[in-house]
Design a protein around this motif. Structure first.
Motif, PDB file in Angstrom:
ATOM      1  N   LEU A   1      54.807  -8.272   6.572  1.00 31.87           N
ATOM      2  CA  LEU A   1      55.710  -8.162   7.903  1.00 31.87           C
ATOM      3  C   LEU A   1      55.993  -9.884   8.233  1.00 31.87           C
ATOM      4  O   LEU A   1      56.998  -9.643   8.883  1.00 31.87           O
ATOM      5  N   MET A   2      54.946 -10.550   8.483  1.00 33.03           N
ATOM      6  CA  MET A   2      54.994 -11.865   8.732  1.00 33.03           C
ATOM      7  C   MET A   2      56.362 -12.550   8.085  1.00 33.03           C
ATOM      8  O   MET A   2      57.124 -13.312   8.689  1.00 33.03           O
ATOM      9  N   LYS A   3      56.258 -12.438   6.748  1.00 32.59           N
ATOM     10  CA  LYS A   3      57.319 -13.120   5.795  1.00 32.59           C
ATOM     11  C   LYS A   3      58.972 -12.578   6.358  1.00 32.59           C
ATOM     12  O   LYS A   3      59.911 -13.312   6.446  1.00 32.59           O
ATOM     13  N   ALA A   4      58.695 -11.370   6.615  1.00 33.56           N
ATOM     14  CA  ALA A   4      60.133 -10.646   7.230  1.00 33.56           C
ATOM     15  C   ALA A   4      60.490 -11.050   8.450  1.00 33.56           C
ATOM     16  O   ALA A   4      61.690 -11.404   8.854  1.00 33.56           O
ATOM     17  N   PHE A   5      59.339 -11.064   9.498  1.00 30.93           N
ATOM     18  CA  PHE A   5      59.906 -11.588  10.920  1.00 30.93           C
ATOM     19  C   PHE A   5      60.176 -12.975  11.010  1.00 30.93           C
ATOM     20  O   PHE A   5      60.807 -13.258  11.897  1.00 30.93           O
ATOM     21  N   LYS A   6      59.702 -13.700   9.883  1.00 33.20           N
ATOM     22  CA  LYS A   6      60.138 -14.972   9.930  1.00 33.20           C
ATOM     23  C   LYS A   6      61.942 -15.254  10.131  1.00 33.20           C
ATOM     24  O   LYS A   6      62.116 -16.361  10.438  1.00 33.20           O
ATOM     25  N   TYR A   7      62.496 -14.232   9.350  1.00 34.21           N
ATOM     26  CA  TYR A   7      63.786 -14.430   9.362  1.00 34.21           C
ATOM     27  C   TYR A   7      64.562 -13.132  10.306  1.00 34.21           C
ATOM     28  O   TYR A   7      65.630 -12.715  10.209  1.00 34.21           O
ATOM     29  N   GLN A   8      63.880 -12.964  11.668  1.00 35.62           N
ATOM     30  CA  GLN A   8      64.509 -12.153  12.228  1.00 35.62           C
ATOM     31  C   GLN A   8      64.482 -12.378  13.916  1.00 35.62           C
ATOM     32  O   GLN A   8      63.267 -12.891  14.445  1.00 35.62           O
ATOM     33  N   ASP A   9      65.438 -12.389  14.539  1.00 34.19           N
ATOM     34  CA  ASP A   9      65.531 -12.949  15.951  1.00 34.19           C
ATOM     35  C   ASP A   9      64.506 -12.286  16.742  1.00 34.19           C
ATOM     36  O   ASP A   9      63.583 -12.839  17.575  1.00 34.19           O
ATOM     37  N   ILE A  10      64.441 -10.756  16.775  1.00 32.96           N
ATOM     38  CA  ILE A  10      63.570 -10.095  17.771  1.00 32.96           C
ATOM     39  C   ILE A  10      62.611  -9.233  16.600  1.00 32.96           C
ATOM     40  O   ILE A  10      62.983  -8.306  16.039  1.00 32.96           O
ATOM     41  N   PRO A  11      61.430  -9.736  16.321  1.00 32.42           N
ATOM     42  CA  PRO A  11      60.673  -8.742  15.607  1.00 32.42           C
ATOM     43  C   PRO A  11      60.206  -7.485  16.103  1.00 32.42           C
ATOM     44  O   PRO A  11      60.355  -7.301  17.541  1.00 32.42           O
ATOM     45  N   GLY A  12      60.154  -6.371  15.374  1.00 33.15           N
ATOM     46  CA  GLY A  12      60.116  -5.058  16.081  1.00 33.15           C
ATOM     47  C   GLY A  12      59.143  -4.112  15.582  1.00 33.15           C
ATOM     48  O   GLY A  12      58.861  -4.237  14.336  1.00 33.15           O
ATOM     49  N   VAL A  13      58.458  -3.299  16.187  1.00 36.66           N
ATOM     50  CA  VAL A  13      57.647  -2.112  15.461  1.00 36.66           C
ATOM     51  C   VAL A  13      58.293  -0.736  16.186  1.00 36.66           C
ATOM     52  O   VAL A  13      58.529  -0.840  17.497  1.00 36.66           O
ATOM     53  N   ASP A  14      57.537   0.079  15.632  1.00 34.54           N
ATOM     54  CA  ASP A  14      58.092   1.610  16.094  1.00 34.54           C
ATOM     55  C   ASP A  14      56.639   2.060  16.639  1.00 34.54           C
ATOM     56  O   ASP A  14      55.644   2.341  16.052  1.00 34.54           O
TER      57      ASP A  14
END
Length: 269
Positions: free
Chosen positions: A254-267
């Motif tokens: 998840l951290m690798k993905a959130f590195k490239y995402q303006d607003i990290p999200g969870v459900d």
């Protein structure tokens, strides 16, 4: 008709001073454009890694016809010593021929095949670009003036590896991209995804699954994030089952993905 009604919603939102977050799919998970992506781009849907294995006793001459698929590699492993030999170069014209040395050997053929799950190949940036063309780009073509004003963000929903058979989501360019980034061939390490290969087992699995996680992070959320930023909006979204402590089989990291995402999200339900 859809965009006409969507335009009504945007205009009303603008009138009321509200913001709209663009949802990129008809239904989760994101990646099949309401069931139409596979028909539009049949070569850009999800792939998986398969293995064909056979035990052989040497000395002998072994031949095998390679299935019609993208060949990722062929490895022979001594069942007693775990010594592995990359014999991919012994494939010619779709036929593998190898002089088996003395001993008990496991010969493994690794192929990348199209899975029946017709969602975008999350690991391939070019395929994700095509998904964007059928989704985000269509909204922008219809409502350019609302981007960065009424539309302030876009949301993706619940991508995951495990939808393909066995959870073995892969991509055809895996080997070449490992070679380009790290300077080695991953082929000798493929057996570790199925078997104990000795002292290299854990490191091999970590390297292969870790690189798959990197391919997802740079191939799906980053590509979408880059497009959103170029069009004046932020990118957000969430993956399936992010509450799993070690999500190797979901999206890798998840951290690798959130590195490239303006607003990290969870459900959170």
């Amino acid at each position: 008709d859809y965009f006409s009604k969507y335009g009504d919603a945007l205009n009303k939102a603008a009138e009321l001073g509200l913001k709209i977050c663009l949802y990129d799919e008809y239904h989760f998970p994101s990646g099949n454009v309401g069931g139409t992506f596979g028909a539009a781009y049949p070569n850009d849907t999800a792939k998986r890694l398969d293995m064909l294995a056979e035990d052989v006793n040497g000395p002998a001459t072994y031949t095998k016809t390679i299935p019609p698929a993208t060949l990722m590699g062929v490895v022979a492993m001594n069942n007693n010593t775990k010594t592995r030999t990359d014999i991919t170069g012994n494939v010619s014209g779709g036929l593998l021929t190898w002089k088996v040395p003395s001993g008990s050997w496991k010969i493994m053929v690794f192929i990348c095949v199209k899975d029946k799950w017709e969602y975008v190949d999350y690991l391939n940036p070019d395929s994700v670009d095509k998904f964007i063309k059928l989704t985000h780009e269509k909204y922008y073509e219809n409502f350019p003036d609302h981007f960065g004003t009424t539309i302030d963000s876009a949301f993706y929903d619940e991508p995951a590896f495990y939808h393909v058979q066995g959870g073995r989501m892969w991509t055809e360019a895996f080997n070449t991209r490992v070679q380009a980034k790290y300077g080695y061939s991953p082929i000798p390490y493929y057996p570790a995804l199925w078997y104990d290969i000795g002292t290299d087992t854990e490191a091999a699995r970590n390297a292969l699954f870790g690189f798959r996680a990197e391919l997802y992070a740079t191939g799906f959320p980053k590509i979408i994030n880059d497009w959103c930023n170029e069009h004046g909006i932020a990118s957000t979204g969430h993956v399936d089952q992010e509450e799993i402590v070690n999500p190797v089989g979901i999206v890798g990291d998840l951290m690798k993905a959130f590195k490239y995402q303006d607003i990290p999200g969870v459900d959170q339900i």
